[in-house]
Design a protein around this motif. Structure first.
Motif: not given
Length: 140
Positions: A30-32, A45-46, A66-67, A102-103
């Motif tokens: 969710q953050y990403f 919220k996270l 970003i992924s 991550y990328k």
């Protein structure tokens, strides 16, 4: 009938793949996703530290995309001990540590385009209250 069976099989395989992700891992996803969507209200919220939101707000417009590539729970006890040493009010059972690969692609306008690429960071997911997990992030 054959088509119906195929659809049911595909749907059940998709559901089981998604359900294999633990709730703390879902927080990371969710953050990403929220960073990619530039949704700082949802990020707020996270995360545990609201100062992290200020940092994210300062860089989010420079991020084109970003992924997540991979999320793996970290088993290294020394990392967990170090975190707990600096957070004495927390129990080991309330902490999950993940190494996230991550990328990230930066926009041309940001001047950071040469920093686009693959990165790995640890993310600490903390259970603040029963079933409420939050993320303690590092830098992006």
């Amino acid at each position: 009938m054959l088509i119906f069976t195929f659809i049911i099989t595909v749907n059940s395989q998709t559901s089981s793949t998604t359900s294999n992700i633990s709730y703390p891992q879902k927080i990371i996803h969710q953050y990403f996703n929220y960073i990619d969507l530039k949704d700082t209200k949802s990020i707020e919220k996270l995360v545990i530290n609201k100062e992290d939101v200020l940092y994210i707000e300062s860089i989010i417009d420079s991020i084109k995309h970003i992924s997540i590539i991979n999320v793996k729970e970290e088993e290294n006890k020394s990392i967990i001990k170090a975190y707990l040493k600096n957070n004495t009010d927390m129990e080991k059972e309330n902490l999950k540590v993940y190494k996230v690969k991550y990328k990230i692609d930066y926009t041309k306008e940001s001047g950071k385009q040469n920093k686009s690429g693959f990165y790995e960071n640890w993310y600490f997911i903390v259970e603040k209250s029963p079933s409420i997990w939050m993320i303690d992030i590092g830098e992006i």
